[in-house]
Structure formats: C-alpha cells, structure tokens
Design an enzyme around this catalytic site. Structure first.
Site, PDB file in Angstrom:
ATOM      1  N   LYS A 121       0.860  -1.186   0.000  1.00  0.00           N
ATOM      2  CA  LYS A 121       0.000   0.000   0.000  1.00  0.00           C
ATOM      3  C   LYS A 121       0.889   1.226   0.000  1.00  0.00           C
ATOM      4  O   LYS A 121       2.001   1.197   0.523  1.00  0.00           O
ATOM      5  CB  LYS A 121      -0.880   0.023   1.253  1.00  0.00           C
ATOM      6  CG  LYS A 121      -2.120   0.860   1.105  1.00  0.00           C
ATOM      7  CD  LYS A 121      -3.204   0.085   0.368  1.00  0.00           C
ATOM      8  CE  LYS A 121      -4.496   0.854   0.281  1.00  0.00           C
ATOM      9  NZ  LYS A 121      -5.611  -0.022  -0.101  1.00  0.00           N
TER      10      LYS A 121
HETATM   11  P1  NAD Z   1     -13.307   7.482  -2.376  1.00  0.00           P
HETATM   12  O1  NAD Z   1     -12.329   8.564  -2.044  1.00  0.00           O
HETATM   13  O2  NAD Z   1     -13.783   7.282  -3.759  1.00  0.00           O
HETATM   14  O3  NAD Z   1     -14.622   7.598  -1.445  1.00  0.00           O
HETATM   15  C1  NAD Z   1     -14.574   7.749  -0.070  1.00  0.00           C
HETATM   16  C2  NAD Z   1     -15.939   8.278   0.389  1.00  0.00           C
HETATM   17  O4  NAD Z   1     -15.955   8.329   1.828  1.00  0.00           O
HETATM   18  C3  NAD Z   1     -16.226   9.693  -0.073  1.00  0.00           C
HETATM   19  O5  NAD Z   1     -17.622   9.819  -0.253  1.00  0.00           O
HETATM   20  C4  NAD Z   1     -15.759  10.552   1.103  1.00  0.00           C
HETATM   21  O6  NAD Z   1     -16.380  11.825   1.133  1.00  0.00           O
HETATM   22  C5  NAD Z   1     -16.188   9.674   2.260  1.00  0.00           C
HETATM   23  N1  NAD Z   1     -15.408   9.871   3.488  1.00  0.00           N
HETATM   24  C6  NAD Z   1     -14.076  10.018   3.612  1.00  0.00           C
HETATM   25  N2  NAD Z   1     -13.748  10.181   4.902  1.00  0.00           N
HETATM   26  C7  NAD Z   1     -14.902  10.109   5.596  1.00  0.00           C
HETATM   27  C8  NAD Z   1     -15.228  10.212   6.970  1.00  0.00           C
HETATM   28  N3  NAD Z   1     -14.286  10.428   7.891  1.00  0.00           N
HETATM   29  N4  NAD Z   1     -16.529  10.079   7.314  1.00  0.00           N
HETATM   30  C9  NAD Z   1     -17.468   9.855   6.394  1.00  0.00           C
HETATM   31  N5  NAD Z   1     -17.228   9.771   5.074  1.00  0.00           N
HETATM   32  C10 NAD Z   1     -15.955   9.902   4.693  1.00  0.00           C
HETATM   33  O7  NAD Z   1     -12.604   6.160  -1.805  1.00  0.00           O
HETATM   34  P2  NAD Z   1     -12.996   4.643  -2.113  1.00  0.00           P
HETATM   35  O8  NAD Z   1     -12.074   4.132  -3.163  1.00  0.00           O
HETATM   36  O9  NAD Z   1     -14.470   4.505  -2.275  1.00  0.00           O
HETATM   37  O10 NAD Z   1     -12.515   3.971  -0.753  1.00  0.00           O
HETATM   38  C11 NAD Z   1     -13.334   3.910   0.412  1.00  0.00           C
HETATM   39  C12 NAD Z   1     -12.773   2.834   1.326  1.00  0.00           C
HETATM   40  O11 NAD Z   1     -12.787   1.580   0.611  1.00  0.00           O
HETATM   41  C13 NAD Z   1     -11.324   3.033   1.786  1.00  0.00           C
HETATM   42  O12 NAD Z   1     -11.195   2.483   3.081  1.00  0.00           O
HETATM   43  C14 NAD Z   1     -10.542   2.192   0.798  1.00  0.00           C
HETATM   44  O13 NAD Z   1      -9.294   1.789   1.327  1.00  0.00           O
HETATM   45  C15 NAD Z   1     -11.475   1.012   0.638  1.00  0.00           C
HETATM   46  N6  NAD Z   1     -11.287   0.230  -0.592  1.00  0.00           N
HETATM   47  C16 NAD Z   1     -11.359   0.803  -1.820  1.00  0.00           C
HETATM   48  C17 NAD Z   1     -11.190   0.004  -2.952  1.00  0.00           C
HETATM   49  C18 NAD Z   1     -11.328   0.551  -4.337  1.00  0.00           C
HETATM   50  O14 NAD Z   1     -11.295  -0.252  -5.283  1.00  0.00           O
HETATM   51  N7  NAD Z   1     -11.506   1.831  -4.525  1.00  0.00           N
HETATM   52  C19 NAD Z   1     -10.920  -1.365  -2.816  1.00  0.00           C
HETATM   53  C20 NAD Z   1     -10.884  -1.922  -1.540  1.00  0.00           C
HETATM   54  C21 NAD Z   1     -11.076  -1.110  -0.426  1.00  0.00           C
END
Ligand code: NAD
Length: 431
Positions: A121
């Site tokens: 990561k």
């Molecule tokens: P993103 O940046 O596209 O979306 C994150 C969302 O969460 C946004 O709507 C943001 O405004 C909101 N957010 C951020 N901090 C917040 C908080 N403190 N309280 C409430 N809302 C909050 O990111 P993503 O890619 O959707 O990732 C979200 C989670 O999923 C992360 O933990 C990431 O590690 C995990 N993840 C993502 C993927 C992927 O393929 N994108 C894969 C596995 C895991």
C-alpha cells in the site's frame, strides 16, 4: 519441508515508525488469531512486520510558483505469494504506519481470494481537494518516479484507493512507461479502458461488497429484497454498493460523504441523489431527505450497514448503539478491535474487509492478466469470474467459522495466514 528458525529477540518491540493506531489494529487482529492458526512461531513473527518500506518527500511546483513538499510512502508487507499489490491513497491522515497496516490487510485479502499476489500500500499525505489538477498531476508523476526502485509489473503493482482514480493511474502508467521507453499497461490497475484498463474494474469493489452481503444474508436466513440499508461513504465503493443494493430490491435509506449524510426512511432515489451530487459536488443540502451527521448515520435503524468511507468508524464508543442486523466492511479497517468485541457480544455479525471489499483487487488481477496477455474479456466474463472468486472465498470463511467457532474476521484471517505461512515454509528463508 523447509524449516524456519524461531524469531530473534530484535523485534520483540515494535519499530517506532510502526507505532501507529491503524498498524496496532491490524497487528491486534493478527495476534488474536495467531495461536488459533497454529503456524511456526518464526513465520508468525515474520508476518507481523512488513518486508520493505520506502519513505519519500515529494517536491511539487504549485500553481502560484511556490514549492511544496509532501510526505509519501510505499510499504510492501509480503511478497511470498507473488508480486505485491495495493492501492495508492491521497489523504491528510496518510502515515507510514497506516500504509503498513493497509499493506498487511492486502496480503491477507490476496491470499484469501487465492490470487498470486502479496500485499502493498502507498500514499501521499496531502489534502487532495485543495490541489488543482495540474498540481495533482505533478504530485503523481514525481511520486511515481520516486517509487521506480520498488514498483514494476512483476514486482509491485499500484491501484487506486481513497481520492485517487483512473486519471491518477493513467499518469502513473505514463510516467513509468516514459522511464522504460515503451508502454507498460500492466504496471498499474484501475486505468482508463483506453490505456489497457478492464471493464468493470471501477465498479468491482462495490459489486463484490454486495455479492458477499447477498450470499451472507441468504445463509443467515433473510434477503436483501425490501431490507433497509445504510451506506457510509458515497465514493467509488459506496456509491456502487448502494446502487447494487437498490438493484436487488433493497431500500437504501441513508448514504453519506465526508460532509455528512442524508436519510429518508422510505428509501432514497439514488439517480436523483447522483444528479444532485454531480451538480453540487457533495450530498450536502439534498432536499428530498433529512440531513444527518456521519455519527448519527452509523446509528440509524437498518438491516444492513455498509461501511465504505474510511478506517476506525465503528469504535468502542458507538458500537453499543449500532442498530443494524449485519455490518459489511467495504472500507479497510472501519471497525476497531474494541468494537469487534462489542458487536460479537451483541451478536451483530461483521463481514470483514479482507473478504468483503476484495472484489477490487480481484478485478485488478483480471486487468493485470488481460494486460499481460494483450487479450481482453467481456463484462459478462468478468462478473462471472468475480462471482466465482468471491463466492468461493465466502464459502471458505463460512465453513471455517462454523468448524472452528470463529467470528467471520477470525476465520478469514486464519484462512489467509495459513495460506501465506504454508508458502513461506515451502520457500524457506533465503539464503
Ligand atoms: P473514495 O475517495 O472514492 O470515497 C470515499 C468516500 O468516503 C467519499 O464519499 C468521502 O467523502 C467519504 N469519506 C471520507 N472520509 C470520511 C469520513 N471520515 N466520514 C465519512 N465519510 C468519509 O474512496 P474509495 O475508493 O471509495 O474507498 C473507500 C474505502 O474503501 C477506503 O477504506 C478504501 O481503502 C477502501 N477500498 C477501496 C477500494 C477501491 O477499489 N476503490 C478497494 C478496496 C477497499
């Protein structure tokens, strides 16, 4: 079988750079199940620490002519099963310890799905919303060139994570390709289709979350149809998960972004929510629902709570007040160790991150394979393969959970740890 010697005392104490709350959470989860996994103590000690970490300071010429420096990191937890794989995030909270925790979870996730990858990561500590597209491009390109000693299509393959997207991956791919003198699409996943991306990659994590949730609720004896669902985080994962739930007849009653949430007991009209968000840049002020804080959102009455925002959202403080039947972790590390215990005592099952959000890395793997073969699959083929991988992983976790009386997180971790430990013992320790 090759023997791995017991650990030396040098690492009895955690190296100070790993003394980070999220790393302690990942380590705490691992330590809780190590005895149960019944693996060699030397192997266990090795798996508690990352293999390699790079700390960088990234200079960026800002639009106003000034020079800004951003701390950046890449951590590789384990390359035992293959090249390392993991996202890159841009966020104000990024630390080396956070990347190390997320890298460890990537190792478990890849092993659980049977992918030939280890975990990594990376991230840059910055406020991405305050940077212009030009500044983001400069940051991404310099970060990528600083990573050159570590990354490569057979070494370590980045992907998007929080606040990074297809454009970020296209810049990374281009920067790497310029260094080696030819196009190397397989250096990153989550790229635009035009440069070797895969259909369904952008939606894969959210689709996978709902595939796991749907099968889990079926096994628990209920159905998503008509159920009330709350989704925290309306980004790449949460938005797709919300739509997939609605497609299955669920009522998505609340969603949120970092600014707060919106709640309508009757169910939200998601296309209407999307139109508002596209026009206003956030969910704030959406008129056809009641505004709630993120703290309130987590405690709304529902059948399924999808955590798709960020880490440490369900804690010892709010876990006693959750009013859901089931939690699905779309985000990484959203439930603290203390919250896990409280939810277990309240008999609210948690579908753990390393299983539930693994759809993203699964389709990243498909993208990498397609890039290497220069042969591309249809959306139907990918959805079918994804369903098989997620279904098999859920089945392994469910079976072990029943056989060895473990919570789902424990069962998922034990499955992964045993897989990595077996490979490590087979390979032995070099030299
Ligand atoms: P993103 O940046 O596209 O979306 C994150 C969302 O969460 C946004 O709507 C943001 O405004 C909101 N957010 C951020 N901090 C917040 C908080 N403190 N309280 C409430 N809302 C909050 O990111 P993503 O890619 O959707 O990732 C979200 C989670 O999923 C992360 O933990 C990431 O590690 C995990 N993840 C993502 C993927 C992927 O393929 N994108 C894969 C596995 C895991």
């Amino acid at each position: 079988m090759a023997q791995v010697s017991p650990p030396k005392a040098a690492y009895d104490e955690l190296p100070p750079e790993l003394d980070d709350p999220l790393y302690l959470q990942a380590l705490g989860q691992l330590d809780q199940v190590l005895a149960h996994a019944d693996i060699d103590p030397g192997v266990a000690a090795k798996l508690r620490l990352p293999e390699r970490a790079l700390s960088i300071s990234i200079p960026v010429r800002m639009d106003d002519g000034s020079l800004a420096l951003f701390p950046g990191y890449r951590v590789q937890h384990s390359s035992v099963l293959g090249p390392t794989k993991g996202g890159v995030r841009y966020d104000v909270n990024v630390t080396l310890g956070e990347c190390a925790a997320l890298a460890m979870w990537m190792t478990w996730k890849c092993a659980l799905l049977g992918l030939p990858y280890g975990g990594a990561k990376g991230g840059v500590r910055c406020d991405p919303r305050s940077l212009s597209p030009k500044e983001l491009e400069g940051l991404t390109r310099r970060f990528t060139s600083e990573l050159l000693p570590l990354i490569g299509p057979q070494k370590d393959i980045p992907a998007p994570d929080m606040a990074t997207d297809e454009q970020t991956m296209a810049w990374m791919m281009d920067t790497y390709s310029m260094q080696v003198g030819h196009a190397v699409p397989e250096i990153v996943t989550g790229k635009p289709l035009s440069v070797g991306g895969s259909v369904l990659r952008p939606e894969a994590t959210g689709i996978g979350v709902v595939m796991v949730a749907e099968e889990a609720v079926r096994r628990l004896g209920w159905s998503l149809e008509g159920s009330a669902c709350v989704v925290q985080g309306y980004g790449k994962v949460g938005r797709v998960a919300a739509h997939e739930l609605a497609l299955r007849g669920a009522r998505v009653v609340a969603v949120s972004d970092i600014a707060g949430g919106i709640y309508n007991e009757e169910g939200l009209d998601l296309p209407d929510v999307d139109a508002w968000r596209a026009e206003h840049g956030s969910l704030e002020g959406y008129p056809r629902a009641r505004g709630v804080t993120n703290a309130e959102l987590l405690e709304l009455p529902c059948d399924l709570l999808v955590l798709a925002a960020t880490e440490k959202q369900v804690t010892g403080e709010n876990a006693p007040r959750l009013a859901t039947r089931l939690v699905a972790e779309g985000a990484n590390g959203p439930t603290t160790l203390e919250a896990d215990e409280i939810l277990a005592a309240r008999e609210i099952p948690v579908l753990p991150d390393i299983l539930t959000n693994a759809g993203g890395v699964a389709v990243s793997y498909f993208e990498w394979v397609q890039d290497i073969q220069r042969l591309f699959w249809t959306a139907e083929e990918i959805r079918h393969r994804l369903r098989d991988l997620m279904g098999d992983a859920l089945d392994r976790v469910w079976t072990l959970s029943e056989e060895e009386r473990l919570p789902f997180r424990g069962a998922a971790l034990v499955t992964s740890i045993r897989q990595v430990a077996e490979a490590l013992e087979a390979r032995g320790i070099f030299p």
